[in-house]
Design an enzyme around this catalytic site. Structure first.
Site, PDB file in Angstrom:
ATOM      1  N   THR A   8      83.990  44.952  47.023  1.00 32.16           N
ATOM      2  CA  THR A   8      85.091  45.902  47.205  1.00 32.16           C
ATOM      3  C   THR A   8      85.259  46.244  48.670  1.00 32.16           C
ATOM      4  O   THR A   8      84.273  46.263  49.419  1.00 32.16           O
ATOM      5  CB  THR A   8      84.857  47.201  46.401  1.00 32.16           C
ATOM      6  OG1 THR A   8      86.002  48.046  46.569  1.00 32.16           O
ATOM      7  CG2 THR A   8      83.622  47.960  46.843  1.00 32.16           C
ATOM      8  N   LYS A   9      86.517  46.519  49.043  1.00 30.69           N
ATOM      9  CA  LYS A   9      86.791  47.034  50.386  1.00 30.69           C
ATOM     10  C   LYS A   9      87.244  48.484  50.304  1.00 30.69           C
ATOM     11  O   LYS A   9      87.730  49.039  51.276  1.00 30.69           O
ATOM     12  CB  LYS A   9      87.873  46.173  51.057  1.00 30.69           C
ATOM     13  CG  LYS A   9      87.396  44.751  51.355  1.00 30.69           C
ATOM     14  CD  LYS A   9      88.385  43.956  52.173  1.00 30.69           C
ATOM     15  CE  LYS A   9      87.773  42.597  52.524  1.00 30.69           C
ATOM     16  NZ  LYS A   9      88.702  41.719  53.248  1.00 30.69           N
ATOM     17  N   ALA A  11      86.480  52.252  50.246  1.00 28.37           N
ATOM     18  CA  ALA A  11      85.367  53.096  50.693  1.00 28.37           C
ATOM     19  C   ALA A  11      84.949  54.110  49.626  1.00 28.37           C
ATOM     20  O   ALA A  11      83.764  54.442  49.513  1.00 28.37           O
ATOM     21  CB  ALA A  11      85.757  53.823  51.984  1.00 28.37           C
ATOM     22  N   ASP A  70      87.337  46.204  39.144  1.00 26.83           N
ATOM     23  CA  ASP A  70      88.785  46.384  39.178  1.00 26.83           C
ATOM     24  C   ASP A  70      89.092  47.571  38.283  1.00 26.83           C
ATOM     25  O   ASP A  70      88.647  47.631  37.133  1.00 26.83           O
ATOM     26  CB  ASP A  70      89.556  45.151  38.726  1.00 26.83           C
ATOM     27  CG  ASP A  70      90.994  45.242  39.210  1.00 26.83           C
ATOM     28  OD1 ASP A  70      91.215  45.163  40.441  1.00 26.83           O
ATOM     29  OD2 ASP A  70      91.899  45.435  38.385  1.00 26.83           O
ATOM     30  N   SER A  71      89.809  48.519  38.828  1.00 23.92           N
ATOM     31  CA  SER A  71      89.980  49.772  38.104  1.00 23.92           C
ATOM     32  C   SER A  71      91.378  50.324  38.304  1.00 23.92           C
ATOM     33  O   SER A  71      92.158  49.794  39.093  1.00 23.92           O
ATOM     34  CB  SER A  71      88.914  50.771  38.560  1.00 23.92           C
ATOM     35  OG  SER A  71      88.767  50.752  39.964  1.00 23.92           O
ATOM     36  N   PHE A 153      88.347  60.051  45.246  1.00 25.34           N
ATOM     37  CA  PHE A 153      89.337  59.246  45.967  1.00 25.34           C
ATOM     38  C   PHE A 153      90.487  58.918  45.002  1.00 25.34           C
ATOM     39  O   PHE A 153      90.461  59.316  43.834  1.00 25.34           O
ATOM     40  CB  PHE A 153      88.704  57.964  46.529  1.00 25.34           C
ATOM     41  CG  PHE A 153      88.241  56.998  45.472  1.00 25.34           C
ATOM     42  CD1 PHE A 153      87.019  57.163  44.837  1.00 25.34           C
ATOM     43  CD2 PHE A 153      89.033  55.919  45.085  1.00 25.34           C
ATOM     44  CE1 PHE A 153      86.598  56.284  43.841  1.00 25.34           C
ATOM     45  CE2 PHE A 153      88.615  55.023  44.104  1.00 25.34           C
ATOM     46  CZ  PHE A 153      87.397  55.209  43.487  1.00 25.34           C
ATOM     47  N   GLY A 154      91.455  58.180  45.497  1.00 30.38           N
ATOM     48  CA  GLY A 154      92.536  57.685  44.647  1.00 30.38           C
ATOM     49  C   GLY A 154      93.252  58.804  43.896  1.00 30.38           C
ATOM     50  O   GLY A 154      93.680  59.796  44.481  1.00 30.38           O
ATOM     51  N   LYS A 176      81.023  63.745  38.633  1.00 27.88           N
ATOM     52  CA  LYS A 176      81.929  62.616  38.391  1.00 27.88           C
ATOM     53  C   LYS A 176      81.119  61.393  37.973  1.00 27.88           C
ATOM     54  O   LYS A 176      81.490  60.674  37.048  1.00 27.88           O
ATOM     55  CB  LYS A 176      82.767  62.298  39.641  1.00 27.88           C
ATOM     56  CG  LYS A 176      83.634  61.060  39.420  1.00 27.88           C
ATOM     57  CD  LYS A 176      84.535  60.670  40.566  1.00 27.88           C
ATOM     58  CE  LYS A 176      85.284  59.382  40.214  1.00 27.88           C
ATOM     59  NZ  LYS A 176      86.140  58.870  41.277  1.00 27.88           N
TER      60      LYS A 176
END
Ligand SMILES: O=P(O)(O)OP(=O)(O)OP(=O)(O)OC[C@H]1O[C@@H](n2cnc3c(O)ncnc32)[C@H](O)[C@@H]1O
Ligand SMILES: [Mg+2]
Length: 204
Positions: A8-9, A11, A70-71, A153-154, A176
Site C-alpha cells: 500500500t501507498k 499512509a 483493497d478497501s 483517515f479516508g 478502531k
C-alpha cells in the site's frame, strides 16, 4: 523480528497495519518505504480482485510474500457507491476531504435510518509462484450529515459506529483497530498466520 511487506501507498492504512501486526510481533514495511516500486492499476470490479492484483504484482516484483489491502465504503442509498472507486470518488487526486464532500452532497435529505453503509476490506496474501489467498472483512454503520473527529483517515469522519455512539474518526486508534473491517479481515487469516509468515501459502 519477522517482517512483511504490505502493498500500500496509503499512509493511513500503513499506520493501522503497523499497529495491528505489532501485536503479532511482525514488523511492517509498506510501499512508502520503496518509492521506486511500480504503481498497480486497480482494474478489477471487486475489492477481492483489486487486492489480488496488487498483491501478486508486488510479490512478483520483490519475489517475496506480500499482503495487499483493497478497501472502501459501500452506501446503501447510493446503490453501493463509492465502492471500489472509494479512493478516487471525487477525482484522481485521491482527496479525502473532496470525497467526503461529494458523499455528503449526494446524501442530502436522506433520513438517518436510510443512511446505512459498510466498510469493506479485502486482504490478499501472495507468495511468488503459489496460490493467492484472499479474505474479506466488513464493518457496518451509518453516514453522518457532517464530518466529526480527527483520527483515522479516508471516510472515517462521516462513518458513525452505532455500538460506540461515535464516528470512526472520534474513536482512539486502539478502538478502531478492534472493530474495523481491516481488523475483521485480519482475524480471518489468524489460523494461517504462521504459514503465511513462512511463505507457505500453497499449504493454507
Ligand atoms: O491502493 P493503496 O495503495 O493501498 O491505497 P488507496 O488509498 O488507493 O487504497 P484503496 O485503493 O484500497 O482505496 C481505499 C479507499 O477507501 C477508503 N478507506 C479504506 N479503508 C478505510 C478506513 O479504514 N477508514 C476510512 N476510509 C477508508 C479510503 O478513502 C481509501 O482511499
Ligand atoms: Mg488504491
Amino acid at each position: 523480528m519477522k517482517e512483511v511487506i504490505i502493498a500500500t501507498k496509503n499512509a493511513g492504512k500503513a499506520r493501522e497495519f503497523q499497529a495491528l501486526l505489532e501485536k503479532k510481533g511482525v514488523k511492517v514495511k509498506t510501499l512508502l518505504d520503496f518509492p521506486d516500486c511500480p504503481d498497480v492499476e486497480e482494474t478489477g470490479s471487486t475489492f477481492a480482485e483489486n487486492a489480488r492484483l496488487k498483491a501478486e504484482t508486488i510479490a512478483s516484483y520483490f519475489q517475496r510474500t506480500v499482503i495487499a489491502d483493497d478497501s472502501g465504503l459501500s452506501i446503501d442509498a447510493l446503490d453501493g457507491r463509492p465502492g471500489v472507486y472509494s479512493a478516487r470518488y471525487a477525482g484522481e487526486e485521491k482527496d479525502d476531504q473532496a470525497n467526503i464532500a461529494k458523499v455528503l452532497k449526494e446524501m442530502e435529505g436522506i433520513p438517518f435510518a436510510k443512511r446505512t453503509a459498510r466498510f469493506h476490506c479485502a486482504l490478499a496474501v501472495a507468495v511468488p509462484n503459489e496460490r493467492t489467498v484472499v479474505v474479506e472483512g466488513t464493518c457496518a454503520g451509518y453516514i453522518t450529515d457532517a464530518p466529526r473527529g480527527e483520527n483515522g483517515f479516508g471516510y472515517d469522519p462521516i462513518f458513525y459506529v452505532p455500538q460506540k455512539e461515535k464516528t470512526m474518526a472520534e474513536l482512539p486508534k486502539e478502538e478502531k483497530n478492534k472493530i474495523s473491517h481491516r481488523a475483521d479481515a485480519l482475524t480471518k487469516l489468524e489460523k494461517q498466520w504462521e504459514k503465511i509468515m513462512n511463505g507457505e501459502s500453497k499449504n493454507i
